[in-house]
Design a protein around this motif. Structure first.
Motif, mmCIF file in Angstrom:
data_model
loop_
_atom_site.group_PDB
_atom_site.id
_atom_site.type_symbol
_atom_site.label_atom_id
_atom_site.label_comp_id
_atom_site.label_asym_id
_atom_site.label_seq_id
_atom_site.Cartn_x
_atom_site.Cartn_y
_atom_site.Cartn_z
ATOM 1 N N CYS A 26 1.059 -1.238 -0.236
ATOM 2 C CA CYS A 26 -0.147 0.076 0.110
ATOM 3 C C CYS A 26 0.921 0.942 0.086
ATOM 4 O O CYS A 26 1.105 1.304 0.647
ATOM 5 C CB CYS A 26 -1.034 -0.021 0.908
ATOM 6 S SG CYS A 26 -2.704 0.015 0.872
ATOM 7 N N SER A 85 -9.051 9.415 2.720
ATOM 8 C CA SER A 85 -8.855 7.958 3.020
ATOM 9 C C SER A 85 -7.724 7.905 4.395
ATOM 10 O O SER A 85 -6.727 8.349 4.409
ATOM 11 C CB SER A 85 -7.780 7.574 1.940
ATOM 12 O OG SER A 85 -7.354 6.012 2.279
ATOM 13 N N PHE A 88 -4.232 6.216 3.670
ATOM 14 C CA PHE A 88 -3.670 6.519 2.657
ATOM 15 C C PHE A 88 -3.363 7.777 2.247
ATOM 16 O O PHE A 88 -2.383 8.294 1.942
ATOM 17 C CB PHE A 88 -4.231 5.676 1.493
ATOM 18 C CG PHE A 88 -4.132 4.394 1.603
ATOM 19 C CD1 PHE A 88 -3.085 3.546 0.990
ATOM 20 C CD2 PHE A 88 -4.992 3.393 2.390
ATOM 21 C CE1 PHE A 88 -2.667 2.197 1.041
ATOM 22 C CE2 PHE A 88 -4.596 2.157 2.600
ATOM 23 C CZ PHE A 88 -3.538 1.557 1.892
ATOM 24 N N ASP A 102 -0.204 6.610 0.621
ATOM 25 C CA ASP A 102 -0.391 7.203 -0.877
ATOM 26 C C ASP A 102 0.125 8.583 -0.684
ATOM 27 O O ASP A 102 0.880 8.885 -1.667
ATOM 28 C CB ASP A 102 -1.932 7.267 -1.514
ATOM 29 C CG ASP A 102 -2.316 5.975 -1.770
ATOM 30 O OD1 ASP A 102 -1.539 4.906 -1.904
ATOM 31 O OD2 ASP A 102 -3.470 6.010 -2.441
ATOM 32 N N THR A 144 -4.983 4.629 -4.440
ATOM 33 C CA THR A 144 -5.397 3.161 -4.264
ATOM 34 C C THR A 144 -6.120 2.968 -5.660
ATOM 35 O O THR A 144 -7.209 2.341 -5.501
ATOM 36 C CB THR A 144 -6.262 2.865 -2.924
ATOM 37 O OG1 THR A 144 -7.488 3.594 -3.031
ATOM 38 C CG2 THR A 144 -5.747 3.111 -1.676
ATOM 39 N N SER A 146 -6.360 0.348 -8.521
ATOM 40 C CA SER A 146 -6.198 -1.005 -8.830
ATOM 41 C C SER A 146 -5.691 -0.842 -10.394
ATOM 42 O O SER A 146 -6.568 -0.507 -11.377
ATOM 43 C CB SER A 146 -7.499 -1.854 -8.823
ATOM 44 O OG SER A 146 -7.859 -1.680 -7.251
ATOM 45 N N TYR A 162 1.636 -1.608 -3.796
ATOM 46 C CA TYR A 162 0.845 -2.110 -2.723
ATOM 47 C C TYR A 162 -0.227 -3.121 -3.124
ATOM 48 O O TYR A 162 -0.515 -3.088 -4.543
ATOM 49 C CB TYR A 162 -0.155 -1.036 -2.313
ATOM 50 C CG TYR A 162 -0.683 -1.187 -0.781
ATOM 51 C CD1 TYR A 162 0.023 -0.779 0.336
ATOM 52 C CD2 TYR A 162 -1.986 -2.002 -0.722
ATOM 53 C CE1 TYR A 162 -0.587 -1.249 1.709
ATOM 54 C CE2 TYR A 162 -2.489 -2.068 0.412
ATOM 55 C CZ TYR A 162 -1.980 -1.952 1.322
ATOM 56 O OH TYR A 162 -2.454 -2.181 2.791
ATOM 57 N N SER A 164 -3.632 -5.664 -2.209
ATOM 58 C CA SER A 164 -4.803 -5.894 -1.332
ATOM 59 C C SER A 164 -5.781 -7.057 -2.027
ATOM 60 O O SER A 164 -5.475 -7.460 -3.098
ATOM 61 C CB SER A 164 -5.725 -4.684 -1.113
ATOM 62 O OG SER A 164 -6.597 -4.869 -0.044
ATOM 63 N N ASP A 233 -11.797 -3.380 -1.549
ATOM 64 C CA ASP A 233 -10.521 -3.822 -1.178
ATOM 65 C C ASP A 233 -10.502 -3.677 0.442
ATOM 66 O O ASP A 233 -10.760 -2.556 1.009
ATOM 67 C CB ASP A 233 -9.468 -2.860 -1.688
ATOM 68 C CG ASP A 233 -9.129 -3.055 -3.155
ATOM 69 O OD1 ASP A 233 -9.352 -4.241 -3.628
ATOM 70 O OD2 ASP A 233 -8.573 -2.307 -3.865
ATOM 71 N N ALA A 235 -8.278 -3.215 2.286
ATOM 72 C CA ALA A 235 -7.351 -2.117 2.734
ATOM 73 C C ALA A 235 -8.127 -0.662 2.823
ATOM 74 O O ALA A 235 -7.719 0.060 3.677
ATOM 75 C CB ALA A 235 -6.008 -1.903 1.790
ATOM 76 N N LEU A 236 -9.180 -0.477 2.045
ATOM 77 C CA LEU A 236 -9.932 0.641 2.132
ATOM 78 C C LEU A 236 -11.010 0.340 3.185
ATOM 79 O O LEU A 236 -11.061 1.397 3.930
ATOM 80 C CB LEU A 236 -10.615 0.876 0.846
ATOM 81 C CG LEU A 236 -9.903 1.057 -0.222
ATOM 82 C CD1 LEU A 236 -10.716 1.182 -1.497
ATOM 83 C CD2 LEU A 236 -8.690 2.217 -0.159
ATOM 84 N N TYR A 260 -2.212 -2.044 -6.481
ATOM 85 C CA TYR A 260 -2.371 -0.608 -6.800
ATOM 86 C C TYR A 260 -1.143 -0.186 -7.707
ATOM 87 O O TYR A 260 -0.014 -0.402 -6.978
ATOM 88 C CB TYR A 260 -2.420 0.096 -5.332
ATOM 89 C CG TYR A 260 -3.653 -0.333 -4.517
ATOM 90 C CD1 TYR A 260 -4.758 -1.267 -4.969
ATOM 91 C CD2 TYR A 260 -3.346 -0.102 -3.121
ATOM 92 C CE1 TYR A 260 -5.817 -1.227 -4.161
ATOM 93 C CE2 TYR A 260 -4.645 -0.031 -2.166
ATOM 94 C CZ TYR A 260 -5.718 -0.910 -2.846
ATOM 95 O OH TYR A 260 -6.703 -1.358 -1.843
#
Length: 315
Positions: A26, A85, A88, A102, A144, A146, A162, A164, A233, A235-236, A260
């Protein structure tokens, strides 16, 4: 697996499942734009120190790259990202600073090109990322983002930086959904145009899928009881449960690994330049330090995951 904000042990369980289930990888925007220091204000100095510890490209490297040269001539790196976020890229309205994983990557990329942190953040959604790059409104998108074959038709991706997998968010008092098998017949929301749509269709084909415009609306739908679960995801989702005890993550991460990438203009020479930058961050340990400060310290994890192989998309 259940994750609530209050019990720290449960936060650790969810975070551990996230990073065990996938190989996880990430903006300080200039000092005039960025988020509360991850882990609290005591980490503000550590975050700033991290950003200025990153590598700086020599003049020949920048001048030899058309994309980077244009950024340097403009004197600012225009980043498509977010301000909401938690882990992130989060804006702290009291300081005007954006911080997170991020954000750190974007700020260090700015410094790599310009020798100083000078960024301009333009908020993006899953529906606007490609168009902003194609129209030249931003130089790069770090959100983030993808990497998918469909998106690669419109933009190029550096990275991944990253990785996820999908997770499931439900109300904190939901005791009937424990994993993906329990989504059959349930109303499940996800962000329109996100990889969550295809993931739900494939792994929970009997769910009642309801795509919504953005993360905030998906979370609100679960909180208000309009939807039984939110799949995206993990992670989110972890961003949400770190600060919100009305919801929790259940089950194990599932579905394909979600890589990501850093979006750059299609057909430009930016991809190779940014990949070189990312490889430097991984090689000198800066990537791991950034993960620990922005994600690990927030979720009680003390061992950074292995960074993803730059140039190789996970599957």
């Amino acid at each position: 697996m259940k994750l609530r904000r209050a019990p720290r042990a449960l936060i650790l369980m969810a975070a551990t499942a996230l990073f065990a289930g996938s190989v996880a990888a990430c903006s300080p925007e200039p000092a005039s734009s960025g988020s509360p220091a991850p882990g609290g204000t005591s980490n503000a100095d550590a975050y700033q120190a991290l950003i200025v510890s990153g590598p700086v490209a020599d003049d020949a490297t920048v001048q030899g790259n058309k994309w980077a040269s244009a950024v340097k001539k403009a004197g600012v790196l225009r980043i498509g990202g977010t301000e909401t976020s938690e882990l992130f890229s989060l804006l702290d309205p009291t300081t005007g600073q954006v911080k997170g994983f991020d954000a750190a990557i974007g700020q260090m990329l700015s410094r790599y090109i310009l020798g100083d942190v000078k960024t301009e953040l333009k908020q993006v959604t899953v529906d606007t990322r490609e168009s902003l790059l194609q129209n030249g409104n931003v130089d790069t998108v770090i959100a983030t983002y993808s990497i998918t074959p469909e998106r690669q038709k419109s933009v190029d991706f550096a990275g991944p930086y990253y990785v996820s997998q999908a997770g499931i968010l439900v109300k904190a008092d939901n005791d009937t959904i424990h994993g993906v098998a329990d989504l059959a017949g349930r109303t499940v929301v996800t962000q329109a145009s996100s990889t969550g749509v295809t993931t739900v269709k494939k792994y929970a084909p009997d769910a009642k899928l309801q795509p919504l415009p953005d993360n905030a609306q998906c979370v609100a739908s679960v909180q208000q009881g309009d939807a039984d679960a939110y799949v995206i995801d993990q992670a989110l989702l972890l961003n949400q449960v770190v600060t919100d005890n009305t919801v929790k993550i259940v089950g194990e991460p599932f579905g394909p690994k979600d890589s990501y990438g850093i979006g750059v203009p299609k057909g430009s020479d930016a991809k190779a330049f940014v990949n070189e930058f990312l490889n430097k961050l991984v090689a000198d340990g800066t990537w791991a330090k950034a993960w620990q400060l922005t994600i690990g310290d927030r979720t009680n994890l003390t061992t950074p995951p292995e960074a993803p192989a730059v140039g190789k998309t996970e599957s």
